[in-house]
Motif scaffolding. Structure first.
Motif, PDB file in Angstrom:
ATOM      1  N   GLN A  84      -5.285   5.027  -5.074  1.00  0.00           N
ATOM      2  CA  GLN A  84      -4.152   5.746  -4.510  1.00  0.00           C
ATOM      3  C   GLN A  84      -3.702   5.144  -3.191  1.00  0.00           C
ATOM      4  N   GLU A  85      -4.690   4.743  -2.350  1.00  0.00           N
ATOM      5  CA  GLU A  85      -4.343   4.126  -1.064  1.00  0.00           C
ATOM      6  C   GLU A  85      -3.583   2.825  -1.275  1.00  0.00           C
ATOM      7  N   SER A  86      -4.008   2.044  -2.276  1.00  0.00           N
ATOM      8  CA  SER A  86      -3.331   0.775  -2.558  1.00  0.00           C
ATOM      9  C   SER A  86      -1.905   1.012  -3.034  1.00  0.00           C
ATOM     10  N   LEU A  87      -1.727   2.007  -3.894  1.00  0.00           N
ATOM     11  CA  LEU A  87      -0.381   2.331  -4.388  1.00  0.00           C
ATOM     12  C   LEU A  87       0.504   2.801  -3.234  1.00  0.00           C
ATOM     13  N   GLU A  88      -0.068   3.558  -2.315  1.00  0.00           N
ATOM     14  CA  GLU A  88       0.703   4.011  -1.156  1.00  0.00           C
ATOM     15  C   GLU A  88       1.089   2.827  -0.269  1.00  0.00           C
ATOM     16  N   ALA A  89       0.171   1.861  -0.122  1.00  0.00           N
ATOM     17  CA  ALA A  89       0.462   0.665   0.684  1.00  0.00           C
ATOM     18  C   ALA A  89       1.604  -0.140   0.060  1.00  0.00           C
ATOM     19  N   ILE A  90       1.628  -0.216  -1.271  1.00  0.00           N
ATOM     20  CA  ILE A  90       2.721  -0.918  -1.958  1.00  0.00           C
ATOM     21  C   ILE A  90       4.044  -0.214  -1.674  1.00  0.00           C
ATOM     22  N   ASP A 131       9.280  -0.004   1.197  1.00  0.00           N
ATOM     23  CA  ASP A 131      10.183   0.655   2.150  1.00  0.00           C
ATOM     24  C   ASP A 131      10.500  -0.268   3.327  1.00  0.00           C
ATOM     25  N   GLU A 132       9.495  -1.048   3.739  1.00  0.00           N
ATOM     26  CA  GLU A 132       9.656  -1.917   4.909  1.00  0.00           C
ATOM     27  C   GLU A 132      10.453  -3.169   4.585  1.00  0.00           C
ATOM     28  N   ASN A 133      10.169  -3.774   3.420  1.00  0.00           N
ATOM     29  CA  ASN A 133      10.705  -5.097   3.119  1.00  0.00           C
ATOM     30  C   ASN A 133      11.615  -5.114   1.886  1.00  0.00           C
ATOM     31  N   GLY A 134      11.268  -4.343   0.887  1.00  0.00           N
ATOM     32  CA  GLY A 134      12.073  -4.293  -0.334  1.00  0.00           C
ATOM     33  C   GLY A 134      11.710  -5.319  -1.373  1.00  0.00           C
ATOM     34  N   LYS A 135      11.055  -6.419  -0.971  1.00  0.00           N
ATOM     35  CA  LYS A 135      10.675  -7.480  -1.906  1.00  0.00           C
ATOM     36  C   LYS A 135       9.157  -7.624  -1.889  1.00  0.00           C
ATOM     37  N   VAL A 136       8.504  -7.171  -2.949  1.00  0.00           N
ATOM     38  CA  VAL A 136       7.049  -7.114  -2.963  1.00  0.00           C
ATOM     39  C   VAL A 136       6.505  -7.678  -4.274  1.00  0.00           C
ATOM     40  N   ILE A 137       5.500  -8.540  -4.159  1.00  0.00           N
ATOM     41  CA  ILE A 137       4.738  -9.038  -5.302  1.00  0.00           C
ATOM     42  C   ILE A 137       3.323  -8.490  -5.167  1.00  0.00           C
ATOM     43  N   VAL A 138       2.800  -7.898  -6.229  1.00  0.00           N
ATOM     44  CA  VAL A 138       1.461  -7.311  -6.215  1.00  0.00           C
ATOM     45  C   VAL A 138       0.507  -8.235  -6.964  1.00  0.00           C
ATOM     46  N   THR A 139      -0.595  -8.601  -6.300  1.00  0.00           N
ATOM     47  CA  THR A 139      -1.589  -9.451  -6.948  1.00  0.00           C
ATOM     48  C   THR A 139      -2.989  -9.005  -6.546  1.00  0.00           C
ATOM     49  N   GLY A 140      -3.980  -9.347  -7.358  1.00  0.00           N
ATOM     50  CA  GLY A 140      -5.360  -8.955  -7.058  1.00  0.00           C
ATOM     51  C   GLY A 140      -5.893  -7.956  -8.068  1.00  0.00           C
ATOM     52  N   CYS A 141      -6.949  -7.251  -7.665  1.00  0.00           N
ATOM     53  CA  CYS A 141      -7.642  -6.345  -8.591  1.00  0.00           C
ATOM     54  C   CYS A 141      -6.720  -5.261  -9.148  1.00  0.00           C
ATOM     55  N   LEU A 142      -5.928  -4.641  -8.265  1.00  0.00           N
ATOM     56  CA  LEU A 142      -5.034  -3.589  -8.734  1.00  0.00           C
ATOM     57  C   LEU A 142      -3.971  -4.154  -9.668  1.00  0.00           C
ATOM     58  N   GLY A 143      -3.594  -5.413  -9.427  1.00  0.00           N
ATOM     59  CA  GLY A 143      -2.601  -6.042 -10.290  1.00  0.00           C
ATOM     60  C   GLY A 143      -3.056  -6.165 -11.728  1.00  0.00           C
ATOM     61  N   ALA A 144      -4.400  -6.151 -11.937  1.00  0.00           N
ATOM     62  CA  ALA A 144      -4.931  -6.199 -13.298  1.00  0.00           C
ATOM     63  C   ALA A 144      -4.562  -4.943 -14.070  1.00  0.00           C
ATOM     64  N   LYS A 145      -4.259  -3.872 -13.329  1.00  0.00           N
ATOM     65  CA  LYS A 145      -3.794  -2.629 -13.960  1.00  0.00           C
ATOM     66  C   LYS A 145      -2.278  -2.586 -13.816  1.00  0.00           C
ATOM     67  N   ASP A 182       0.291  -1.813 -15.615  1.00  0.00           N
ATOM     68  CA  ASP A 182       1.075  -0.658 -16.035  1.00  0.00           C
ATOM     69  C   ASP A 182       1.110   0.417 -14.964  1.00  0.00           C
ATOM     70  N   VAL A 183      -0.043   0.627 -14.309  1.00  0.00           N
ATOM     71  CA  VAL A 183      -0.115   1.654 -13.267  1.00  0.00           C
ATOM     72  C   VAL A 183       0.828   1.313 -12.122  1.00  0.00           C
ATOM     73  N   VAL A 184       0.828   0.034 -11.719  1.00  0.00           N
ATOM     74  CA  VAL A 184       1.687  -0.391 -10.620  1.00  0.00           C
ATOM     75  C   VAL A 184       3.157  -0.252 -11.005  1.00  0.00           C
ATOM     76  N   ARG A 185       3.504  -0.718 -12.188  1.00  0.00           N
ATOM     77  CA  ARG A 185       4.900  -0.686 -12.643  1.00  0.00           C
ATOM     78  C   ARG A 185       5.406   0.747 -12.794  1.00  0.00           C
ATOM     79  N   GLU A 186       4.550   1.617 -13.325  1.00  0.00           N
ATOM     80  CA  GLU A 186       4.957   3.008 -13.508  1.00  0.00           C
ATOM     81  C   GLU A 186       5.188   3.710 -12.172  1.00  0.00           C
ATOM     82  N   THR A 187       4.355   3.368 -11.181  1.00  0.00           N
ATOM     83  CA  THR A 187       4.472   4.011  -9.874  1.00  0.00           C
ATOM     84  C   THR A 187       5.584   3.386  -9.030  1.00  0.00           C
ATOM     85  N   HIS A 188       5.709   2.054  -9.124  1.00  0.00           N
ATOM     86  CA  HIS A 188       6.685   1.329  -8.303  1.00  0.00           C
ATOM     87  C   HIS A 188       7.460   0.328  -9.166  1.00  0.00           C
ATOM     88  N   PRO A 189       8.426   0.796  -9.909  1.00  0.00           N
ATOM     89  CA  PRO A 189       9.170  -0.103 -10.815  1.00  0.00           C
ATOM     90  C   PRO A 189       9.969  -1.192 -10.100  1.00  0.00           C
TER      91      PRO A 189
END
Length: 400
Positions: free
Chosen positions: A2-8, A13-27, A29-36
């Motif tokens: 949850q903390e990682s999703l909040e950080a994303i 909000d700060e930048n608008g252009k974000v690439i997610v990589t690492g352990c959470l990125g392996a999930k 669907d969770v990232v895309r569903e929360t932050h499309p």
């Protein structure tokens, strides 16, 4: 998670252009569903995918397209930390199979970075103005085990891929650092016997007298269930030996309470260990099941309320220890590194404080100081975790 999703979300909000990589990125669907709106999502070790996404959304100049891995990156790399400190990752993965952890299943076994590559990165960071290098890995003390401590080269000089040699080489960068000052801080160091070799370098001032050692527990039975190395007796002996060699050493550790099957007697044993070890900085987590961790299969899972109650009791003991150890610093002069300014105050750290996880030194008359400045201060008072100080007279400052 949850903390990682909040950080994303904060990054979007700060930048608008974000690439997610690492352990959470392996999930993904969770990232895309929360932050499309994220631009791309990848798992760990996906350098090619990440750089492809970067160049798709931020193409470099035409003449740079032949080198897609470096054309957008300055010599010191890209940091997410303030300008004056940086994390230096020396390896990826871990050979341990702790039952509460899933890192090996996601990042694999230990893979040490070539020592020449690590040192070149460190050198470039120092040239770019970094005042503090925080050496990290999943297991910093195992650096080089996977390559049998192979000899590498840095600036034409042979150098073994091993923690001792790395610490010495990093300490040597101080000579060329701005103002001749550089802090090198070691994190995630398992208490292996060969770590003892590094302590004299701390006593000599080559690297910071600071060691982050994740002990996790003191009960032999719980450590066995966790599949952790070492024992409480060996750890206490090692701590005493380290302090004999380097009395100024700061010892930080983390612990887990409420592990499945932990009895009240075993928890009390852990509190006794705390009292005897007198560690300077300590973090404590109530056990929380992690999806895919083998500890979830252990019997006798403790209720949430009991886990949290033990965490609170643990921290109450440690707060008393911390306050007592900090009180000894009142009246002393020390060097600090400024992190930020808040009105008339400067918020800084001493050699005993890693950013974000340890205490702070509030310099009450440091309003003219800037982030990244060094300052000599005299400690006026102490709390449970933090210190309050004023700028030291020039005569004392020269001795700090």
């Amino acid at each position: 998670m949850q903390e990682s999703l909040e950080a994303i979300g904060e990054a979007l909000d700060e930048n608008g252009k974000v690439i997610v990589t690492g352990c959470l990125g392996a999930k993904g669907d969770v990232v895309r569903e929360t932050h499309p709106k994220v631009l791309a999502v990848t798992g760990p070790h996906a350098v090619e995918e990440v750089m492809a996404a970067v160049h798709h959304h931020l193409p470099g100049p035409a003449e740079d397209t032949a080198n897609p891995f470096t054309s957008l990156v300055p010599p010191q790399g890209i940091k997410l930390t303030p300008r004056h400190y940086a994390y230096l990752k020396i390896s990826e993965g871990c050979n341990h199979r702790c039952t509460f952890c899933i890192i090996p299943s996601m990042r694999g076994d230990l893979v040490s970075r070539p020592i020449g590559e690590v040192m070149t990165e460190a050198e470039n960071l120092v040239k770019a103005g970094v005042r503090e290098l925080l050496v990290i890995a999943q297991d910093t003390s195992a650096y080089g085990v996977d390559v049998r401590y192979r000899t590498g080269f840095w600036n034409g000089r042979p150098l073994k891929t091993r923690l001792y040699e790395l610490a010495n080489a990093l300490g040597s960068l101080r000579a060329n650092a701005p103002g001749g000052e550089l802090w090198v801080r070691l994190h995630y160091v398992y208490p292996y016997p060969h770590v003892d070799e590094v302590i004299p370098r701390m006593a000599e001032g080559k690297i910071l007298p600071y060691l982050d050692v994740p002990l996790q527990h003191s009960s032999p039975r719980i450590l066995k269930l966790m599949k952790r190395p070492a024992s409480s007796e060996a750890n206490l002996e090692r701590i005493r030996a380290w302090r004999d060699i380097c009395p100024e050493i700061t010892l930080r550790s983390t612990f887990i309470v409420g592990f499945p099957g932990e009895t009240e007697a075993e928890f009390e044993e852990l509190l006794d260990f705390l009292e005897e070890a007198q560690l300077d900085r300590v973090g404590c987590f109530a056990y929380s099941p992690v999806e895919g961790a083998r500890a979830n299969e252990l019997p006798d899972m403790l209720p949430d309320e009991l886990r949290e109650e033990r965490r609170a009791r643990f921290m109450e003991v440690q707060e008393r220890i911390s306050a007592k150890r900090l009180k000894r610093k009142v009246g002393k002069t020390m060097q600090v590194l400024v992190d930020e300014r808040d009105g008339k105050f400067a918020i800084a750290r001493s050699s005993a404080d890693a950013p974000e996880i340890d205490g702070r030194v509030y310099v009450e008359d440091g309003g003219m100081l800037k982030p990244g400045d060094w300052a000599a201060v005299r400690v006026a008072r102490a709390g449970d975790h933090d210190l309050w100080a004023k700028l030291a007279p020039k005569r004392e400052a020269q001795q700090a």
